[in-house]
Design a protein around this motif. Structure first.
Motif, PDB file in Angstrom:
ATOM      1  N   ARG A 182       0.864  -1.194   0.000  1.00 49.50           N
ATOM      2  CA  ARG A 182       0.000   0.000   0.000  1.00 49.50           C
ATOM      3  C   ARG A 182       0.898   1.241   0.000  1.00 49.50           C
ATOM      4  O   ARG A 182       2.065   1.173   0.386  1.00 49.50           O
ATOM      5  N   ASN A 183       0.349   2.356  -0.460  1.00 53.02           N
ATOM      6  CA  ASN A 183       1.152   3.580  -0.564  1.00 53.02           C
ATOM      7  C   ASN A 183       1.683   3.994   0.807  1.00 53.02           C
ATOM      8  O   ASN A 183       0.930   4.019   1.777  1.00 53.02           O
ATOM      9  N   VAL A 184       2.957   4.262   0.895  1.00 56.88           N
ATOM     10  CA  VAL A 184       3.519   4.774   2.157  1.00 56.88           C
ATOM     11  C   VAL A 184       4.384   5.984   1.862  1.00 56.88           C
ATOM     12  O   VAL A 184       4.953   6.120   0.781  1.00 56.88           O
ATOM     13  N   SER A 185       4.460   6.831   2.863  1.00 59.95           N
ATOM     14  CA  SER A 185       5.280   8.029   2.789  1.00 59.95           C
ATOM     15  C   SER A 185       6.256   7.928   3.951  1.00 59.95           C
ATOM     16  O   SER A 185       5.839   7.841   5.106  1.00 59.95           O
ATOM     17  N   MET A 186       7.560   7.879   3.642  1.00 58.89           N
ATOM     18  CA  MET A 186       8.551   7.682   4.711  1.00 58.89           C
ATOM     19  C   MET A 186       9.405   8.937   4.866  1.00 58.89           C
ATOM     20  O   MET A 186      10.170   9.299   3.965  1.00 58.89           O
ATOM     21  N   GLY A 187       9.282   9.578   6.027  1.00 60.65           N
ATOM     22  CA  GLY A 187      10.050  10.801   6.279  1.00 60.65           C
ATOM     23  C   GLY A 187      11.458  10.480   6.752  1.00 60.65           C
ATOM     24  O   GLY A 187      11.646   9.705   7.682  1.00 60.65           O
ATOM     25  N   MET A 188      12.453  11.045   6.081  1.00 61.90           N
ATOM     26  CA  MET A 188      13.837  10.757   6.469  1.00 61.90           C
ATOM     27  C   MET A 188      14.659  12.034   6.474  1.00 61.90           C
ATOM     28  O   MET A 188      14.400  12.969   5.728  1.00 61.90           O
ATOM     29  N   ASN A 189      15.674  12.026   7.327  1.00 59.86           N
ATOM     30  CA  ASN A 189      16.668  13.085   7.311  1.00 59.86           C
ATOM     31  C   ASN A 189      17.680  12.713   6.235  1.00 59.86           C
ATOM     32  O   ASN A 189      18.333  11.664   6.313  1.00 59.86           O
ATOM     33  N   LEU A 190      17.819  13.574   5.225  1.00 61.72           N
ATOM     34  CA  LEU A 190      18.634  13.187   4.065  1.00 61.72           C
ATOM     35  C   LEU A 190      20.125  13.121   4.382  1.00 61.72           C
ATOM     36  O   LEU A 190      20.862  12.351   3.771  1.00 61.72           O
ATOM     37  N   ASN A 191      20.564  13.917   5.356  1.00 60.73           N
ATOM     38  CA  ASN A 191      21.972  13.843   5.733  1.00 60.73           C
ATOM     39  C   ASN A 191      22.305  12.517   6.388  1.00 60.73           C
ATOM     40  O   ASN A 191      23.321  11.904   6.088  1.00 60.73           O
ATOM     41  N   ASN A 192      21.444  12.080   7.297  1.00 58.89           N
ATOM     42  CA  ASN A 192      21.657  10.777   7.933  1.00 58.89           C
ATOM     43  C   ASN A 192      21.588   9.660   6.907  1.00 58.89           C
ATOM     44  O   ASN A 192      22.394   8.715   6.932  1.00 58.89           O
ATOM     45  N   MET A 193      20.641   9.796   5.991  1.00 62.00           N
ATOM     46  CA  MET A 193      20.477   8.777   4.958  1.00 62.00           C
ATOM     47  C   MET A 193      21.732   8.717   4.070  1.00 62.00           C
ATOM     48  O   MET A 193      22.221   7.632   3.737  1.00 62.00           O
ATOM     49  N   ALA A 194      22.271   9.885   3.729  1.00 60.98           N
ATOM     50  CA  ALA A 194      23.481   9.929   2.900  1.00 60.98           C
ATOM     51  C   ALA A 194      24.671   9.329   3.644  1.00 60.98           C
ATOM     52  O   ALA A 194      25.479   8.595   3.075  1.00 60.98           O
ATOM     53  N   LYS A 195      24.771   9.658   4.943  1.00 58.87           N
ATOM     54  CA  LYS A 195      25.857   9.137   5.781  1.00 58.87           C
ATOM     55  C   LYS A 195      25.823   7.602   5.788  1.00 58.87           C
ATOM     56  O   LYS A 195      26.842   6.931   5.646  1.00 58.87           O
TER      57      LYS A 195
END
Lengths: 244, 244, 244
Positions: A64-77
């Motif tokens: 099902r459609n989901v929207s996942m909020g992430m901090n892009l700096n942490n994700m890049a790290k």
């Protein structure tokens, strides 16, 4: 249940490098059609739109459609810990407040798991209408990156003029130098330069211009989708022009 | 009279690069068996033990045991002036308070002499008992370096778990992500990462683990000896766990 | 009317890189014989003399002698926008207070124009008498650069001693080390190191020495001219020697 397996895991690394300086926190939207993101930069001047189509993934399951909020700096790290040849799998259980990234080396001798907390991020999805552009320029992305770098070392705004003969990029700087100015709407060199972080994603870039519309800088992502940057013209501070 | 001629002079450069961030001042001990160093880091958490056996030198003369105190940063700075192919000769007269380093280029067309003042450094030599380790892991040193770098970007401690299936490195960071935690004694990622400065000395690294003993990270120095790092497990601050 | 077309445009980039850290603002002098510059560094210790002869330009038109004052940092910044293979044309109208630099890519598909304001700079042109030097050393410029870098990491002054056997560079530093000192006039390692920024201009460097004259460090610019650095010996502060 969400499970997306991307063999070219470094695409995701490159996408994050292209976006993280522009946007701090963002929602990644997953649906049956693909993995996408739409976000304004913190000054609300530029808009990023990313699409990775489901067909580009080796395995794509999104119940099902989901929207996942992430901090892009942490994700890049975190993505920096993935090897360039690693396969990346994104996994999330329904209703869970975490997402797991799994990195597998091609010969399966190394596996890394990362669990990251999701964030609640307010964002409204802007509808971007299809538009007719007066001019569309396709050029090598590396050359565009070089031009933006050069211009941003000299001036704050760039004017892009397109004629039948070619395209002209002009700037004017306070160190007493300038290039030809053609009277078109000026764009921020800082933003243009920032967009070129997407250069590793594609060997060509497409710039679409129209006098009344934001400029669109698009990098195609091979067989998967695109990353597009929209930038509104810079409103010149009139008082600046009054200076002696 | 001391005169040690090392054809592979860049070994000494690499040794200094591996040690200088951990230890500021240290005694180099010369005896008929070899050129060695044993030193604790300034926080007394890690121990470095270096041995370069006399047989590894082209010429090795050491009339009586001497202990030469040196500032490792100055020594590293000086060794940076040696070319990578230079032959390094260490010379000291009996009772002198200086040591001379001579760098010769392979074709003898360039010679450099450096005289450095010796320091008086208090240090006690720890006897390190031979021990039986429960697990010994041998792996490419570059891969170990990469893992330590990745882990230290995410968390402060690493847990190394060895099973018949393989070895697992896990960390937990405050940016909301973690990997599997296996309940073993945690080690400082900062120190582990620092040890990997020795990577250029050897293509493989050996990690020896036992639940009651400090971990030993060893890099063999081809045909000459080794550099070993000993690290005690990190005592977790219990109050940290009480946080909401 | 001034119009100088230099096919090897990157020569100008290299010249600026060699000079800009030493001199902030300077007059470029154009005459029928060539494009030249003479300037003291801000501490009035070193002198730079540059000559690019008119024959080295593909096209050289200089109707009357002009002196163009420029900020070398801005000029270097602007030249960074020229590609390494670009042809550079310098243009100025008689009596104009601006100069235009035009960069053309070899296949003419990219042209950039830069207009830069000229500055009024007071400077007196020193006559440098021809002199007989006691010793002239010709050596690979890269080796000279390495030696200067090494020496400047250790001491503030260098003594260059030339004998029939060879040349010796010696320094003495406060970290307790020294090399042989031969009692000649000491030169500043910082300046010597700075001169080596000209290394990309030539594969060899010529050092001319005489006991009563400033040392001359010269890099030939292929088929065009030269860049020369003059450095007076360093006056040793006598009080420094009195320290315990």
């Amino acid at each position: 249940m969400l499970e997306l397996r991307l063999v070219q895991g470094n695409l995701l690394k490159k996408v994050l490098e292209a976006v993280k300086d522009l946007v701090t926190d963002a929602n990644f939207d997953c649906s049956s059609t693909g993995f996408s993101l739409q976000a304004m930069d913190s000054s609300h001047v530029a808009l990023v739109a990313l699409l990775l189509r489901s067909e580009g993934f080796e395995h794509y399951r999104c119940d099902r459609n989901v929207s996942m909020g992430m901090n892009l700096n942490n994700m890049a790290k975190m993505l920096k810990c993935a090897g360039n040849d690693d396969i990346v799998t994104i996994k999330a259980d329904d209703g869970s407040d975490t997402v797991t990234f799994m990195f597998e080396s091609p010969n399966q001798d190394k596996i890394a798991d990362f669990e990251m907390k999701l964030m609640d991020i307010d964002s409204e999805h802007l509808g971007i209408p299809e538009a007719e552009y007066h001019a569309i320029v396709r050029m090598p992305s590396s050359e565009f990156a070089r031009i933006c770098k050069d211009l941003s070392s000299i001036g704050d705004t760039v004017v892009i003029s397109v004629t039948k003969e070619g395209v002209k990029f002009s700037t004017r700087g306070d160190i007493g130098m300038q290039t030809l100015f053609a009277g078109k709407t000026p764009l921020s060199t800082r933003y243009m330069n920032s967009f070129t972080k997407a250069t590793p994603l594609s060997s060509t870039v497409t710039i679409s211009l129209s006098s009344e519309l934001p400029v669109v800088v698009e990098y195609k992502i091979a067989e998967m989708g695109y990353i597009r940057f929209y930038l509104a013209p810079k409103i010149e501070d009139e008082e600046e022009d009054v200076k002696p």
